[in-house]
Write an enzyme that holds these catalytic residues in place. Structure first.
Site, PDB file in Angstrom:
ATOM      1  N   ASN A 115      -1.590 -24.356  27.668  1.00 27.34           N
ATOM      2  CA  ASN A 115      -0.843 -23.190  27.192  1.00 27.34           C
ATOM      3  C   ASN A 115       0.586 -23.572  26.825  1.00 27.34           C
ATOM      4  O   ASN A 115       1.152 -24.530  27.347  1.00 27.34           O
ATOM      5  CB  ASN A 115      -0.842 -22.087  28.249  1.00 27.34           C
ATOM      6  CG  ASN A 115       0.283 -22.226  29.250  1.00 27.34           C
ATOM      7  OD1 ASN A 115       1.394 -21.742  29.038  1.00 27.34           O
ATOM      8  ND2 ASN A 115       0.003 -22.921  30.361  1.00 27.34           N
ATOM      9  N   PHE A 119       6.840 -18.102  29.100  1.00 26.78           N
ATOM     10  CA  PHE A 119       7.352 -17.080  30.026  1.00 26.78           C
ATOM     11  C   PHE A 119       7.348 -15.677  29.407  1.00 26.78           C
ATOM     12  O   PHE A 119       8.336 -14.939  29.491  1.00 26.78           O
ATOM     13  CB  PHE A 119       8.777 -17.407  30.489  1.00 26.78           C
ATOM     14  CG  PHE A 119       8.906 -18.587  31.416  1.00 26.78           C
ATOM     15  CD1 PHE A 119       7.803 -19.145  32.034  1.00 26.78           C
ATOM     16  CD2 PHE A 119      10.163 -19.135  31.674  1.00 26.78           C
ATOM     17  CE1 PHE A 119       7.934 -20.235  32.897  1.00 26.78           C
ATOM     18  CE2 PHE A 119      10.310 -20.208  32.543  1.00 26.78           C
ATOM     19  CZ  PHE A 119       9.196 -20.770  33.154  1.00 26.78           C
ATOM     20  N   SER A 184       8.276 -25.600  33.846  1.00 33.12           N
ATOM     21  CA  SER A 184       7.381 -25.277  32.746  1.00 33.12           C
ATOM     22  C   SER A 184       7.776 -26.081  31.516  1.00 33.12           C
ATOM     23  O   SER A 184       8.971 -26.189  31.205  1.00 33.12           O
ATOM     24  CB  SER A 184       7.441 -23.785  32.419  1.00 33.12           C
ATOM     25  OG  SER A 184       6.774 -23.524  31.193  1.00 33.12           O
ATOM     26  N   ASN A 186       7.238 -25.175  28.502  1.00 30.49           N
ATOM     27  CA  ASN A 186       7.149 -24.294  27.337  1.00 30.49           C
ATOM     28  C   ASN A 186       8.415 -23.493  27.045  1.00 30.49           C
ATOM     29  O   ASN A 186       8.427 -22.684  26.124  1.00 30.49           O
ATOM     30  CB  ASN A 186       5.958 -23.338  27.517  1.00 30.49           C
ATOM     31  CG  ASN A 186       4.661 -24.096  27.669  1.00 30.49           C
ATOM     32  OD1 ASN A 186       4.411 -25.058  26.952  1.00 30.49           O
ATOM     33  ND2 ASN A 186       3.846 -23.692  28.628  1.00 30.49           N
ATOM     34  N   THR A 187       9.478 -23.714  27.819  1.00 30.23           N
ATOM     35  CA  THR A 187      10.788 -23.154  27.513  1.00 30.23           C
ATOM     36  C   THR A 187      11.713 -24.316  27.200  1.00 30.23           C
ATOM     37  O   THR A 187      11.902 -25.200  28.042  1.00 30.23           O
ATOM     38  CB  THR A 187      11.339 -22.352  28.708  1.00 30.23           C
ATOM     39  OG1 THR A 187      10.513 -21.205  28.923  1.00 30.23           O
ATOM     40  CG2 THR A 187      12.763 -21.874  28.431  1.00 30.23           C
ATOM     41  N   LYS A 224       9.784 -25.287  42.227  1.00 34.85           N
ATOM     42  CA  LYS A 224       8.546 -25.821  41.652  1.00 34.85           C
ATOM     43  C   LYS A 224       8.870 -26.929  40.665  1.00 34.85           C
ATOM     44  O   LYS A 224       9.695 -26.737  39.756  1.00 34.85           O
ATOM     45  CB  LYS A 224       7.753 -24.717  40.950  1.00 34.85           C
ATOM     46  CG  LYS A 224       6.375 -25.169  40.463  1.00 34.85           C
ATOM     47  CD  LYS A 224       5.501 -23.995  40.065  1.00 34.85           C
ATOM     48  CE  LYS A 224       4.081 -24.424  39.736  1.00 34.85           C
ATOM     49  NZ  LYS A 224       3.202 -23.266  39.446  1.00 34.85           N
ATOM     50  N   ASN A 253       3.452 -28.352  38.467  1.00 33.54           N
ATOM     51  CA  ASN A 253       3.191 -27.486  37.325  1.00 33.54           C
ATOM     52  C   ASN A 253       2.239 -28.207  36.357  1.00 33.54           C
ATOM     53  O   ASN A 253       1.658 -29.231  36.691  1.00 33.54           O
ATOM     54  CB  ASN A 253       4.516 -27.132  36.635  1.00 33.54           C
ATOM     55  CG  ASN A 253       4.512 -25.767  35.991  1.00 33.54           C
ATOM     56  OD1 ASN A 253       3.547 -25.380  35.336  1.00 33.54           O
ATOM     57  ND2 ASN A 253       5.594 -25.025  36.154  1.00 33.54           N
TER      58      ASN A 253
END
Length: 339
Positions: A115, A119, A184, A186-187, A224, A253
């Site tokens: 993915n 967020f 993450s 994805n940011t 995390k 993660n």
């Protein structure tokens, strides 16, 4: 039965639509899940499997990782399936739509998910109101709820401590524990915040905000981290956790160490690195802080391996998607039998 539904129904849906349908089902049908549990169609928790950690009692070792219930919409239904705790989020200070679509893919050959959601969530204030309603009910107060918070995409890195603190202040009153997510993929720039110099002020601001919001209770605070950190950086995060008196570390993660396309990959491919990071953290942290092991849990043996490596608790998400609604209770039951 679930295998047939997965093949004939779920796989015919777009992954993101299937996710929305699942969250909606657990939100609306949680009383049905509770009835199934009462009829022993879903195994009940065995008190022998209870885990004491973070000043809390968890009914079993296995909980739900952040990412599935981003907005705290289905906590009771997900807990009723047999998860010992439900970590909601990731929640950001401001609501945001996330990245453009497509942003979610199934990797069936490795039983994984990939993915680049970014967020997407309703924002800290809206989620706080939802959690307040949850906690106003007896059925909601009985669930161990972790709250995972992240940086709003448009917030500049230098302003990240205040951004995280805003979320912590809004959400801490309803959280059994807080997790600062700096891992993450994805940011843009988020993983850069895992460096000790950037991470220290974030954790200090979050701790102060949580203490201000909940003066009569110390809300446990964890961080995390990503599986793609170098070992020396894992050690540095562990040392910072000890220095600041954090309550634990969540590892790991999703990974960007793959060639399948954009986004982070989860699933069984993560387990070897998750085991390495959990083992390294436990050696560095000693016996005190909690380590929550995440990544690649598909069977009770996988979960047991993380516990044996030094995890206090374990979490899963992808294994649940492939395993179905009876999977969490079955894993916790098997872990209890083998303990």
């Amino acid at each position: 039965m679930y295998g047939f539904v997965f093949r004939q129904v779920i796989l015919r849906m777009d992954p993101e639509r299937a996710h929305r349908v699942a969250v909606g089902a657990y939100r609306r049908l949680w009383p049905v899940v509770r009835i199934a549990r009462a009829l022993r169609l879903i195994p009940r928790p065995d008190s022998r499997g209870a885990v004491t950690a973070l000043g809390l009692t968890f009914p079993g070792p296995l909980g739900l990782a952040a990412g599935l219930d981003k907005n705290a919409q289905a906590v009771r239904g997900l807990a009723a399936t047999g998860f010992s705790h439900v970590e909601i989020g990731t929640v950001t200070a401001r609501a945001q739509p996330g990245n453009e679509r497509p942003r979610s893919w199934r990797e069936l050959d490795v039983k994984g998910l990939r993915n680049r959601m970014g967020f997407n969530n309703d924002g800290a204030d809206a989620v706080a109101r939802r959690l307040a309603r949850l906690r106003s009910r007896r059925s909601g107060r009985g669930v161990v709820v972790g709250v995972n918070i992240g940086k709003t995409k448009v917030t500049e890195p230098q302003d990240a401590p205040l951004d995280y603190a805003y979320s912590a202040r809004a959400l801490a009153p309803y959280a059994d524990y807080l997790v600062v997510n700096v891992s993450s993929p994805n940011t843009p720039g988020l993983r850069d915040l895992q460096s000790v110099a950037s991470l220290r002020p974030i954790l200090e601001h979050v701790r102060a905000a949580a203490d201000e919001a909940v003066p009569d209770r110390r809300v446990p605070l964890l961080v995390k981290i990503a599986p793609d950190l170098a070992d020396a950086d894992v050690d540095a995060v562990a040392d910072l956790a000890l220095e600041l008196g954090l309550d634990g570390v969540v590892a790991v993660n999703t990974t960007i160490a793959h060639d399948r396309g954009p986004g982070g990959l989860s699933g069984p491919v993560l387990l070897p690195r998750a085991l390495e990071v959990v083992s390294r953290l436990r050696a560095r942290l000693g016996e005190g802080p909690c380590v929550i092991g995440v990544g690649g849990v598909s069977t009770a043996a996988d979960a047991r391996a993380l516990l044996d490596a030094g995890a206090t608790l374990v979490q899963a998400y992808t294994g649940f998607v492939y395993g179905g609604p009876l999977w969490p209770a079955r894993i916790n039951r098997d872990l209890t039998r083998r303990s």
